[in-house]
Design a protein around this motif. Sequence first.
Motif, PDB file in Angstrom:
ATOM      1  N   UNK A 209       0.923  -1.093   0.190  1.00  0.00           N
ATOM      2  CA  UNK A 209      -0.375  -0.276   0.286  1.00  0.00           C
ATOM      3  C   UNK A 209       1.069   1.398  -0.265  1.00  0.00           C
ATOM      4  N   UNK A 210       0.177   2.100  -0.865  1.00  0.00           N
ATOM      5  CA  UNK A 210       1.111   3.765  -0.499  1.00  0.00           C
ATOM      6  C   UNK A 210       0.478   4.242   0.546  1.00  0.00           C
ATOM      7  N   UNK A 229      -5.274   3.123   7.439  1.00  0.00           N
ATOM      8  CA  UNK A 229      -6.331   1.857   7.041  1.00  0.00           C
ATOM      9  C   UNK A 229      -7.636   1.270   6.280  1.00  0.00           C
ATOM     10  N   UNK A 230      -7.577   0.731   5.111  1.00  0.00           N
ATOM     11  CA  UNK A 230      -8.598   0.147   4.901  1.00  0.00           C
ATOM     12  C   UNK A 230      -8.518  -1.063   4.781  1.00  0.00           C
ATOM     13  N   UNK A 259      -1.306   1.807   6.072  1.00  0.00           N
ATOM     14  CA  UNK A 259      -1.012   2.864   4.757  1.00  0.00           C
ATOM     15  C   UNK A 259       1.110   2.600   5.079  1.00  0.00           C
ATOM     16  N   UNK A 260       1.800   2.236   3.774  1.00  0.00           N
ATOM     17  CA  UNK A 260       3.244   2.502   3.632  1.00  0.00           C
ATOM     18  C   UNK A 260       3.335   0.961   4.121  1.00  0.00           C
ATOM     19  N   UNK A 261       2.100   0.276   3.818  1.00  0.00           N
ATOM     20  CA  UNK A 261       2.855  -1.755   4.443  1.00  0.00           C
ATOM     21  C   UNK A 261       2.311  -2.807   3.675  1.00  0.00           C
ATOM     22  N   UNK A 262       3.335  -3.720   3.631  1.00  0.00           N
ATOM     23  CA  UNK A 262       2.613  -4.630   3.019  1.00  0.00           C
ATOM     24  C   UNK A 262       2.175  -6.193   3.913  1.00  0.00           C
TER      25      UNK A 262
END
Length: 868
Positions: A209-210, A229-230, A259-262
Amino acid sequence: MLKIKMMILILCMFIFATNSEAKRTDYKPFEDIELNDIMPSQTRYIKSLSGKWRMSYDSKDWKTVNIPYSEPGNQVLYFQRTLKIERNVLNSHSWHLYFLGIDDEVEIYINDRFLGRYFGGLTPFMVRLNPKMFTGETNRIMLKVIPSDYGARQVKEQNIFAKKVRTGALREILLIGTPHIWMSDIKYRLKFNSDFSKCQLYSTVKVSSGEIERLIGKHSDSVIYNKNKINIVVEPSIRRKSSGEIVATATPKEIEIQKERTRTINFDMTVSNPILWEVSSPELYSLTLKITKNGQMIDELSVDVGFRDLNTAQIEGQSAIFLNGKEFVVKGVDYLEDYYHTNSSLSPWRMEKDILNLKTLGANLLRIKYAHPNPYFLKLCNKHGLLVLIDIPVYDIPNPLIASDEIKVRMKNIAERMINAYATDPSVLGWGLYESVQENSEEVLEYENYILPYLKRYSDNLIYKTTQLFSNTINSKNVDFIILKQTGMRIDLNLIKKALSRAKSSIKDKPILFNFGMPVQPENHNGYSDPMSIEAQANYLFNLYYLSKNNQLAGSIIWSYNDYQLHNPLLLLNNNNKLTSTSGLMDRSRQQRLSFTAMQALFNNEKDPLFYAGSYTESTPVTFIIYGIIISIILILLINRFKRFREYLYRSIFRPYNFYADIRDQRIMSLVQTYILGLVISFTLGIFFSSILYFYRTSEITQYILMLMFPAEGFQEILYSLIWIPELLIVIITIIFFAIIFILSLFIKIASIFIRARIFYNDTYTITIWAGTPILVLLPLAIILNRLLVFSPNIMWLIMILLAVIIIWVFMRLLRSIAVVFDVRTMHSYLIGLGILTLIMIIVISIYHIKFSIISYTQYLFDVLLKM
């Protein structure tokens, strides 16, 4: 009238076809349909950045070039261009650069701000661009491409048949725009039941995510979400590509991503009665992953799936490779990305044409060497049915280098990138650990244990290594099969037959592939009796193919499909272009040779071809005899005609102290006779060394030694040309040794200043020449040396011992003459002379070792090459 119109029409069509073909010689970039093959997705923005860029060597003076762009050398290259993306597209995507092949590392700058430095190593990789660096719709991107250095560069260059090393952006760079939540990686493994009626597919999917806040609102419902988050749904499916039929699905999984995670997700799917991927009928499926929110698509990505099973097993006492439960006999070729018009940058049309030519040849496997393949090339192999072997680029590396952290870490990084880029391609059969290293050594075993976990962690493909056919010991542990290599100049078939038999007896539990080939003189059509002819190559490949077949090996791999540019000039053949390996079934322009027709007949079980034998007989040049006789006559005339010269010669050898005392005391000595003696000695050395080099001109060991001694490619090319022209080489070596006498004399004259000895330059020149009189012992040997080596090559060891004794004798005589003439103690002269020589050797060897690892490669020469 009608005939005239038809002729005009045909002429116009010919001109158009010619012009079209001429245009095709230039690089033709990827089109949209081909880009979609590389990254099948309906939700991503994909644009090739091929075309005009500005290039500089110092980031100051710029010129316009077209990417792909590369050039030989070891120079940093800067590339710069402006990217313009419409604001609505810019904000709705996360942006990445996808490098299909960059050599070797790249620093990325966005609007003059440093993004990062990334290792390429000519493997495909993707870099995410930081959106905070964008200033609007128009942004400037700069790439600083950094070539490899130190050990990494030595590994690529110091190999006789190494492909030309080029730096730059060898392949296209793609601009990828993904949604702000995207599939960053898809891997899968297959597990069949016993009769291949069912296959379990285990997939591992990474979701990254970005700026997910840009998705909130667009895909949200009445519930208010945290902007950091989503919740999303990931849904897999498997579809048959030819019909579009969905053959398997799995329950979608809902995950929360910040956000900004994998995040990593695993899926299992079962496919009943899959149509197996075969070389003859390469049936492909697509594994498609979709990310949705409230039923709306966010991202979609597909990868090729070929339902195929690869393993090795015993059949009737022989080890074999099995594809889908059936024995698979390899009919392969080595493939190197090289084309006459575009060098290492192959256009998509060129790749596909090569694949179709290989299918026409009847090949069922390619081995990619010296560089990892373009991702599009593997998509073509998936589609057309060609299995692929991919090497980790470890070729002819000495133990100290393969054990170094620099090389191990580099190769580990390449292995990880290789797995990441190609593990899902059904055409990939296996990964190669290395080629031609020292078997069973501690360093090599340590390297294997370091690399293997990275190859096995994410891939079920087979693992192999390539070793020299004539290796004394072959370790078959840790690999699934072994390639035995016999490439280079033609070798006696009986020797190869014995080596294959020995190798089979020591490798009983693993399949063996035989890799063989030879370079040729492209214009030589003298028949196969001439070992460098086109016919000799075809006949040699024909014989070795049947030798492999009769020994019931697992298959053959021909070196190579096409000619390619070499990094080091080739001594073995007296070709006009010494920087081309002419080992190909086709040349660099893809013109077929006779060997292509021969292997096509063998691969397709057609009628055996007939070859023209010719009546070639190798002749030994009389140059050495003529030069030797002339020099002998001059020396005999000096001895018979001039009594003083005869006395000098006798006294210099048997009463050296008195002889040098006369020089010290300024006794009259003919300088003309001394100069002539210097020329005779220099000519003796010229004939001697030229004869040795000419005899061993087709030896790979000779070229290896010369490559280490003279690493400059330009000098090598001149030297190799001269070796094939002994008449000229004798004169040049004579001039070199004559000049060395002057230089050494000058050095002795300078040394006399420090001990305040009143010595003239003529005196130092005289003692230098007369100290070398033992070299005259080599003159009668030099005259017949070439013929003597033809009669008995093993006598070379005795000749080398004799040469070493004479060199030591001359050096000690020179030191003693300096002691007498300078009026110093002999022991002091010996100690100082030996000390200076040792210091010079240490300095030279240290410089060579720092730049070229000369000690390590010399060790490799003795540990591997000379033991075969």
